[in-house]
Design a protein around this motif. Sequence first.
Motif, short mmCIF file in Angstrom:
data_model
loop_
_atom_site.label_atom_id
_atom_site.label_comp_id
_atom_site.label_asym_id
_atom_site.label_seq_id
_atom_site.Cartn_x
_atom_site.Cartn_y
_atom_site.Cartn_z
N ASP A 102 -1.13 11.81 -3.42
CA ASP A 102 -0.50 10.49 -3.21
C ASP A 102 -1.04 9.50 -4.23
O ASP A 102 -2.21 9.58 -4.62
N ARG B 223 -5.77 14.07 5.48
CA ARG B 223 -5.51 12.65 5.21
C ARG B 223 -6.82 11.87 5.13
O ARG B 223 -7.85 12.33 5.60
N VAL C 201 -1.68 5.47 -5.01
CA VAL C 201 -1.80 4.17 -4.34
C VAL C 201 -2.01 3.08 -5.37
O VAL C 201 -2.62 3.30 -6.41
N LYS D 225 -3.48 8.40 3.60
CA LYS D 225 -2.84 9.05 2.45
C LYS D 225 -3.35 10.48 2.32
O LYS D 225 -4.37 10.85 2.87
#
Length: 190
Positions: free
Chosen positions: A169, A118, A171, A165
């Motif tokens: 992912d 992450r 965004v 994130k």
Amino acid sequence: MSRDVRNSEEAPEENDSLQLEGGEDEEEEKSSSGHRRYLTRTGAERMHKELLRLLNEERPKVTAEVSAAAAQGDRSENAEYIYGKKRLREIDRRIRFLQKRLDTATIVTPSEQPDTSRVYFGATVTLEDEDEARVTYQIVGSDEIDTAGGRISVESPIAKALLRKKVSDTVEVHRPRGEIEYTIVQIRYL
């Protein structure tokens, strides 16, 4: 007439114009609201180098110049003396700023991040926008920002959107120029 204002309650008011000239102390007051200030190990080392340079090279050099200018006589019309004293105040203000930042910052070594899946502080993130253009940013503290070098503040809109994130992912970042969508391609901790 000289007066020591270090212990006086009037000191902040008298020195406000000097302290706020560089903008550093003003930023310090805004951020001293209780949240932690982070620095990467590299950023802390860079700031420490600057502090040592100011203490060991710049300040002694300017002090010698001011002493030489003071020896020339009338100080009220001596431009070298007046400029030298102003430069000394600027150096001293920067030294205090760096010392305070280094003393109060939490130093983070990105390569020691336990969860590398992450995005957290110190991560180097490669993003792809809607046009498949790629850009890489490292998320750093507000004292380490270098947009040309790819280092963005953890407080920036992009970094805030990326925090926590994972790869793949998507965004949405709200920028002053409008919204943009990024997909996380790679996360590294160097």
